[in-house]
Motif scaffolding. Structure first.
Motif, PDB file in Angstrom:
ATOM      1  N   GLU A  75       0.398   1.188  -0.285  1.00  0.00           N
ATOM      2  CA  GLU A  75      -0.075   2.454   0.393  1.00  0.00           C
ATOM      3  C   GLU A  75       0.393   2.537   1.946  1.00  0.00           C
ATOM      4  N   LEU A  76       0.249   1.370   2.564  1.00  0.00           N
ATOM      5  CA  LEU A  76       0.672   1.230   4.015  1.00  0.00           C
ATOM      6  C   LEU A  76       1.957   1.296   4.168  1.00  0.00           C
ATOM      7  N   PHE A 110      -7.008   6.992   1.178  1.00  0.00           N
ATOM      8  CA  PHE A 110      -8.320   7.574   2.071  1.00  0.00           C
ATOM      9  C   PHE A 110      -8.258   7.832   3.509  1.00  0.00           C
ATOM     10  N   LEU A 111      -7.958   6.604   4.164  1.00  0.00           N
ATOM     11  CA  LEU A 111      -7.769   6.528   5.552  1.00  0.00           C
ATOM     12  C   LEU A 111      -6.819   7.206   6.132  1.00  0.00           C
ATOM     13  N   VAL A 112      -5.576   7.114   5.092  1.00  0.00           N
ATOM     14  CA  VAL A 112      -4.268   7.716   5.810  1.00  0.00           C
ATOM     15  C   VAL A 112      -4.220   9.063   5.674  1.00  0.00           C
ATOM     16  N   SER A 113      -4.780   9.525   4.645  1.00  0.00           N
ATOM     17  CA  SER A 113      -4.837  11.101   4.311  1.00  0.00           C
ATOM     18  C   SER A 113      -5.920  11.753   5.549  1.00  0.00           C
ATOM     19  N   ASP A 145       4.152   7.970   1.212  1.00  0.00           N
ATOM     20  CA  ASP A 145       3.612   9.189   0.981  1.00  0.00           C
ATOM     21  C   ASP A 145       3.395   9.903   2.216  1.00  0.00           C
ATOM     22  N   LEU A 146       3.588   9.279   3.632  1.00  0.00           N
ATOM     23  CA  LEU A 146       3.894   9.992   5.068  1.00  0.00           C
ATOM     24  C   LEU A 146       5.422  10.482   4.914  1.00  0.00           C
ATOM     25  N   MET A 147       6.387   9.876   3.980  1.00  0.00           N
ATOM     26  CA  MET A 147       7.690  10.420   4.215  1.00  0.00           C
ATOM     27  C   MET A 147       7.657  11.748   3.393  1.00  0.00           C
ATOM     28  N   TYR A 148       6.996  11.861   2.439  1.00  0.00           N
ATOM     29  CA  TYR A 148       6.848  13.311   1.836  1.00  0.00           C
ATOM     30  C   TYR A 148       6.462  14.271   2.954  1.00  0.00           C
ATOM     31  N   ALA A 149       5.502  13.914   3.752  1.00  0.00           N
ATOM     32  CA  ALA A 149       4.954  14.907   4.728  1.00  0.00           C
ATOM     33  C   ALA A 149       5.925  15.019   5.644  1.00  0.00           C
ATOM     34  N   LEU A 204     -10.764  14.097   0.348  1.00  0.00           N
ATOM     35  CA  LEU A 204     -11.627  13.798  -0.662  1.00  0.00           C
ATOM     36  C   LEU A 204     -11.108  13.584  -2.111  1.00  0.00           C
ATOM     37  N   TYR A 205      -9.704  13.812  -2.138  1.00  0.00           N
ATOM     38  CA  TYR A 205      -9.017  13.482  -3.338  1.00  0.00           C
ATOM     39  C   TYR A 205      -9.113  11.936  -3.538  1.00  0.00           C
ATOM     40  N   PRO A 206      -8.379  11.202  -2.466  1.00  0.00           N
ATOM     41  CA  PRO A 206      -8.346   9.924  -2.731  1.00  0.00           C
ATOM     42  C   PRO A 206      -9.818   9.109  -2.644  1.00  0.00           C
ATOM     43  N   LEU A 207     -10.921   9.976  -2.076  1.00  0.00           N
ATOM     44  CA  LEU A 207     -12.181   9.349  -2.031  1.00  0.00           C
ATOM     45  C   LEU A 207     -12.617   9.308  -3.463  1.00  0.00           C
ATOM     46  N   GLY A 208     -12.532  10.341  -4.188  1.00  0.00           N
ATOM     47  CA  GLY A 208     -12.806  10.614  -5.379  1.00  0.00           C
ATOM     48  C   GLY A 208     -12.256   9.618  -6.225  1.00  0.00           C
TER      49      GLY A 208
END
Length: 500
Positions: free
Chosen positions: A292-293, A452-455, A297-301, A80-84
């Motif tokens: 984003e692609l 949003f799609l990634v998260s 951000d996936l590296m952090y996770a 919901l964060y990237p959707l916002g």
């Protein structure tokens, strides 16, 4: 004569430099800093919020939530964060045109205040829906600020410093990520009872911006070209530049104003229809999507699980994770210094090329890990039942885990040197005053859609929550489906999720 004038001019120059620095900090602390901060603080209370969601549901219905629904609820809270942010990106253009750059950033803090109230009282109210709504609101705030802040700073900075000043947005993003990781430590607000305060701490940067931003001037370019107020533009230039060579810069602004005379601000869809803007729009779409692609951000996770398997004690993993955010912060500062010397194109191409290189090495390390596990299975098959059996899922190449960790840090460093900062200033530099707000809307909306799609989908990916060895076991079972022996991987009860 020059020696006599130099002492009197030096204090004036220092004052103007301080005003420009205050402008950068005031816009950044409540702007992209909020984006990075709210991006990372959600990682620390992951298990606590999941437990709160399950307890709340059980208190309402008398039955606990199934594991897959807990995962779904958590995925919604994260996404919901990237959707916002998408809604905020669409709102940023009209706000920037109607209210101006500075007032838009100030009004934007309304969303932060509302979100902080929802976060702070969500536990007492027994409502995980308040967390969801709060995440949506801070996302709207981040979407607005990420579009308007680079626009505001790019229009306020002198030409020779425009790139470096606009790149400061990336520095504040990385700084927000690091601060979110630090505040989320168990010794600070990462305690199981303190997570509402942790989420509500986004109010602090908002209050700082509300206190500091009114002290700096509005964008001179907006005042002259959009508002037609020459006197206000000149006053803003004097505060930002001093009383030096303002005639030349004012003349350039007048020329741009004359070129835009009689034109209205373009709408987002008109950018795709205008042939003269086709190359700029293509560059914006491709680079905005790639940001984003590329998987940073996936590296952090993914870093936490790799650190654990590499031998880092579980209690120390949170400190190792801070190193990932610190890497991006360091390279964002370096990029801010290097952008005017090396150019935008070199930093972009160099950053993505290095990321491709480290990603390839990371893939090789994973393949070697799988090969090592398969070798363990072959050795086991050759041994008799009376012989001591080796651990079949233990890789013959244990150094590949350390190589994977090194690749994660190297990829984050490469991302910070170019793509993280340069992408955000493209809309400011590639489009004129009439098309700039629409270009920011297109770029921002595209980036938030990708995020949003990634998260939303990332928690359901096969490798979610697994280490390299566990992935190797899964791949081995896919390669040898008829072999019944071997270890099976069991998902953890609580999803130790992501910083997205």
């Amino acid at each position: 004569m020059e020696d006599e004038l130099e002492p009197s001019l030096r204090p004036r120059t220092q004052i103007q430099g301080r005003i420009l620095l205050l402008t950068i900090c005031a816009a950044g602390i409540g702007g992209t800093f909020q984006f990075g901060y709210n991006l990372s603080i959600i990682n620390a209370p992951t298990s606590h919020i999941q437990e709160f969601t399950n307890e709340t549901w059980q208190a309402r219905t008398g039955e606990p939530l199934p594991d897959h629904l807990i995962l779904l609820m958590w995925s919604l809270i994260v996404s919901l964060y990237p959707l916002g942010g998408l809604f905020g990106a669409l709102l940023a253009g009209p706000l920037a045109i109607t209210l101006g750059r500075k007032k838009s950033l100030l009004v934007n803090n309304i969303f932060v205040v509302l979100a902080a109230i929802l976060f702070g009282f969500s536990r007492k109210a027994g409502s995980f829906e308040m967390i969801m709504l709060g995440r949506l609101l801070v996302g709207v705030s981040a979407g607005v600020s990420m579009n308007i802040q680079p626009m505001y700073l790019g229009e306020s900075a002198p030409k020779e410093l425009r790139g470096a000043v606009a790149m400061s947005s990336a520095i504040f993003t990385a700084l927000g990520i690091v601060m979110g990781q630090v505040v989320g430590l168990r010794e600070l607000l990462g305690d199981p009872q303190a997570w509402p305060l942790l989420l509500a701490s986004c109010l602090v940067p908002g209050v700082l911006q509300l206190a500091s931003l009114p002290l700096v001037p509005e964008s001179p370019r907006y005042l002259l070209i959009d508002c037609g107020d020459t006197e206000a533009c000149l006053a803003a230039l004097r505060r930002l530049r001093g009383s030096g060579d303002l005639a030349r810069e004012l003349e350039e602004l007048e020329e741009e104003r004359a070129a835009c005379q009689g034109c209205r601000a373009r709408r987002p869809w008109e950018l795709f229809q205008h042939r003269a803007l086709r190359r700029q729009v293509t560059s914006l779409v491709v680079l905005g999507s790639a940001m984003e692609l590329c998987g940073n951000d996936l590296m952090y996770a993914y870093a936490s699980s790799v650190f654990q398997k590499a031998g880092v004690p579980e209690a120390k993993v949170q400190y190792a994770t801070i190193g990932t955010g610190s890497c991006e912060l360091l390279m964002a500062i370096v990029s801010c210094v290097a952008v005017e010397r090396m150019g935008r194109r070199v930093l972009l191409i160099g950053g993505y090329s290095l990321m491709a290189c480290w990603g390839s090495i990371f893939t090789v390390a994973l393949c070697l890990q799988v090969a090592g596990v398969d070798e363990g299975w072959r050795v086991q098959a050759r041994l008799t039942s009376t012989s001591p059996l080796p651990c079949p899922w233990q890789s013959s190449f244990p150094w590949t885990l350390y190589l994977a960790v090194a690749c994660i840090f190297a990829s984050i460093l490469s991302f910070g040197i170019g793509p993280a900062g340069v992408t955000g200033i493209l809309a400011t530099e590639l489009f004129d005053q009439m098309a700039r707000p629409a270009a920011c809307m297109v770029c921002g909306a595209l980036m938030w859609i990708m995020l949003f799609l990634v998260s939303l989908g990332f928690p359901f990916i096969m490798t979610k929550g697994k280490t390299l060895q566990e992935i190797s076991e899964e791949l081995h079972r896919l390669n040898f489906p008829r072999r019944a022996q071997g270890p099976t991987w069991r998902s953890p009860e609580v999803i130790q999720s992501t910083e997205l």
